[in-house]
Design a protein around this motif. Structure first.
Motif, PDB file in Angstrom:
ATOM      1  N   VAL A  34      37.447  45.278  46.303  1.00 59.84           N
ATOM      2  CA  VAL A  34      38.614  44.208  45.257  1.00 59.84           C
ATOM      3  C   VAL A  34      39.172  43.315  45.885  1.00 59.84           C
ATOM      4  CG1 VAL A  34      39.518  46.582  43.946  1.00 59.84           C
ATOM      5  CG2 VAL A  34      40.892  45.378  46.114  1.00 59.84           C
ATOM      6  N   PRO A  35      39.563  42.871  45.069  1.00 55.37           N
ATOM      7  CA  PRO A  35      39.906  41.151  46.284  1.00 55.37           C
ATOM      8  C   PRO A  35      41.888  41.379  46.914  1.00 55.37           C
ATOM      9  CG  PRO A  35      39.577  40.480  43.726  1.00 55.37           C
ATOM     10  CD  PRO A  35      39.562  42.329  43.716  1.00 55.37           C
ATOM     11  N   VAL A  36      41.944  40.736  47.930  1.00 55.25           N
ATOM     12  CA  VAL A  36      43.294  40.719  48.929  1.00 55.25           C
ATOM     13  C   VAL A  36      43.649  40.220  48.774  1.00 55.25           C
ATOM     14  CG1 VAL A  36      43.839  42.117  50.520  1.00 55.25           C
ATOM     15  CG2 VAL A  36      41.500  43.395  49.490  1.00 55.25           C
ATOM     16  N   PHE A  37      44.928  40.065  48.790  1.00 51.04           N
ATOM     17  CA  PHE A  37      45.646  38.595  48.920  1.00 51.04           C
ATOM     18  C   PHE A  37      45.823  39.149  50.363  1.00 51.04           C
ATOM     19  CE2 PHE A  37      50.018  36.418  49.599  1.00 51.04           C
ATOM     20  CZ  PHE A  37      49.689  35.623  48.837  1.00 51.04           C
ATOM     21  N   VAL A  38      45.526  37.799  51.311  1.00 54.56           N
ATOM     22  CA  VAL A  38      46.260  37.455  52.909  1.00 54.56           C
ATOM     23  C   VAL A  38      46.671  38.144  53.166  1.00 54.56           C
ATOM     24  CG1 VAL A  38      46.049  36.394  54.688  1.00 54.56           C
ATOM     25  CG2 VAL A  38      44.157  36.324  52.310  1.00 54.56           C
ATOM     26  N   LYS A  75      34.874  33.504  43.179  1.00 55.21           N
ATOM     27  CA  LYS A  75      33.684  34.470  44.064  1.00 55.21           C
ATOM     28  C   LYS A  75      34.335  33.232  45.431  1.00 55.21           C
ATOM     29  CE  LYS A  75      30.216  34.771  41.416  1.00 55.21           C
ATOM     30  NZ  LYS A  75      28.749  34.140  40.939  1.00 55.21           N
ATOM     31  N   ASP A  76      35.342  32.150  45.102  1.00 52.77           N
ATOM     32  CA  ASP A  76      35.188  32.463  46.321  1.00 52.77           C
ATOM     33  C   ASP A  76      36.744  32.555  46.788  1.00 52.77           C
ATOM     34  OD1 ASP A  76      36.970  30.298  44.947  1.00 52.77           O
ATOM     35  OD2 ASP A  76      36.342  28.459  44.933  1.00 52.77           O
ATOM     36  N   GLY A  77      37.295  32.693  46.079  1.00 56.58           N
ATOM     37  CA  GLY A  77      39.392  33.831  46.236  1.00 56.58           C
ATOM     38  C   GLY A  77      40.161  33.148  45.798  1.00 56.58           C
ATOM     39  N   THR A  78      39.904  31.929  44.724  1.00 59.14           N
ATOM     40  CA  THR A  78      40.437  30.961  44.114  1.00 59.14           C
ATOM     41  C   THR A  78      41.210  31.467  42.899  1.00 59.14           C
ATOM     42  OG1 THR A  78      39.171  29.733  43.122  1.00 59.14           O
ATOM     43  CG2 THR A  78      39.916  28.614  45.138  1.00 59.14           C
ATOM     44  N   VAL A  79      41.954  31.547  42.281  1.00 56.18           N
ATOM     45  CA  VAL A  79      43.028  31.716  41.161  1.00 56.18           C
ATOM     46  C   VAL A  79      42.894  31.753  40.444  1.00 56.18           C
ATOM     47  CG1 VAL A  79      44.659  33.321  39.958  1.00 56.18           C
ATOM     48  CG2 VAL A  79      44.553  33.353  43.051  1.00 56.18           C
ATOM     49  N   SER A  80      41.844  31.816  38.580  1.00 56.88           N
ATOM     50  CA  SER A  80      42.594  31.433  37.977  1.00 56.88           C
ATOM     51  C   SER A  80      42.631  31.884  36.719  1.00 56.88           C
ATOM     52  CB  SER A  80      40.678  30.661  37.542  1.00 56.88           C
ATOM     53  OG  SER A  80      39.870  32.094  37.145  1.00 56.88           O
ATOM     54  N   SER A  81      43.020  31.147  35.436  1.00 56.03           N
ATOM     55  CA  SER A  81      43.171  32.230  34.217  1.00 56.03           C
ATOM     56  C   SER A  81      43.981  32.748  33.883  1.00 56.03           C
ATOM     57  CB  SER A  81      41.409  32.897  33.610  1.00 56.03           C
ATOM     58  OG  SER A  81      40.296  31.725  33.778  1.00 56.03           O
ATOM     59  N   PRO A  82      45.064  32.505  34.421  1.00 51.13           N
ATOM     60  CA  PRO A  82      45.776  33.324  34.241  1.00 51.13           C
ATOM     61  C   PRO A  82      46.276  33.277  32.632  1.00 51.13           C
ATOM     62  CG  PRO A  82      46.940  31.339  34.819  1.00 51.13           C
ATOM     63  CD  PRO A  82      46.146  31.220  35.108  1.00 51.13           C
ATOM     64  N   GLU A  83      46.657  34.878  32.066  1.00 52.41           N
ATOM     65  CA  GLU A  83      47.278  35.370  31.101  1.00 52.41           C
ATOM     66  C   GLU A  83      48.577  36.717  31.271  1.00 52.41           C
ATOM     67  OE1 GLU A  83      44.112  37.244  28.095  1.00 52.41           O
ATOM     68  OE2 GLU A  83      43.646  35.504  29.269  1.00 52.41           O
ATOM     69  N   ILE A  84      49.150  36.229  30.021  1.00 51.03           N
ATOM     70  CA  ILE A  84      50.192  37.297  30.003  1.00 51.03           C
ATOM     71  C   ILE A  84      49.725  38.826  29.074  1.00 51.03           C
ATOM     72  CG2 ILE A  84      52.732  37.890  29.166  1.00 51.03           C
ATOM     73  CD1 ILE A  84      52.855  35.441  31.344  1.00 51.03           C
ATOM     74  N   VAL A  85      49.289  39.278  29.817  1.00 50.75           N
ATOM     75  CA  VAL A  85      49.518  40.950  29.260  1.00 50.75           C
ATOM     76  C   VAL A  85      50.440  41.612  28.645  1.00 50.75           C
ATOM     77  CG1 VAL A  85      48.491  43.064  30.060  1.00 50.75           C
ATOM     78  CG2 VAL A  85      47.410  41.528  30.829  1.00 50.75           C
ATOM     79  N   LYS A  86      51.900  41.046  29.145  1.00 46.65           N
ATOM     80  CA  LYS A  86      53.285  42.321  28.119  1.00 46.65           C
ATOM     81  C   LYS A  86      54.463  40.779  29.119  1.00 46.65           C
ATOM     82  CE  LYS A  86      55.914  45.590  27.545  1.00 46.65           C
ATOM     83  NZ  LYS A  86      57.431  45.167  28.760  1.00 46.65           N
TER      84      LYS A  86
END
Length: 148
Positions: A34-38, A75-86
């Motif tokens: 899984v991706p890991v925040f540094v 794939k390069d670790g950048t964050v994209s496409s945020p969307e609200i689930v709740k």
């Protein structure tokens, strides 16, 4: 006959190319790594508490003051496409999206394919709690990390 064979070959080549592009665009929900925040979860929640600007209109009940937000770690670790689930309300939802867009690069997630590790696009979901001050924010997240 040669024209039919040539046309079939061209269609097959195009279909193979289209399939490869689709595979590169897939977003996974489950991966081996899984991706890991540094710095881990503690550093992630510290980043959230440092950067969040809570609006004045936050529900008083803890359970109602949490936004769940889904985003993609590329794939390069950048964050994209945020969307609200709740969400809570427009102000809190927009603030949660703003903070997610500020996140620095993560260590990418992925899987082994034919013995070679391959980075993949992975969905992550993060609860963001809203508090009136930074101290309460950090205390809440520290308590959540200890329970894990």
């Amino acid at each position: 006959m040669k024209k039919v064979l040539l046309l079939t070959l061209l269609c097959f080549t195009y279909a193979t190319k289209a399939q490869k592009n689709t595979e590169d665009e897939l977003i996974y929900t489950t991966v081996e790594t899984v991706p890991v925040f540094v710095g881990g979860y503690k550093a992630l929640y510290s980043f959230v508490c440092e950067n969040i600007n809570p609006p004045k209109d936050i529900p008083k009940h803890k359970r109602l003051s949490k936004v769940f937000i889904k985003f993609v770690v590329e794939k390069d670790g950048t964050v994209s496409s945020p969307e609200i689930v709740k969400g809570i309300n427009d102000q809190c939802n927009n603030e949660a999206i703003r903070v997610i867009n500020l996140l620095p690069k993560w260590q990418a997630g992925g899987m082994k394919k034919y013995g070679i590790w391959k980075p993949l696009r992975v969905y992550m979901t993060l609860p963001i709690n809203f508090f009136q001050n930074k101290f309460d924010c950090e205390a809440s997240y520290n308590q959540a990390i200890i329970k894990k």
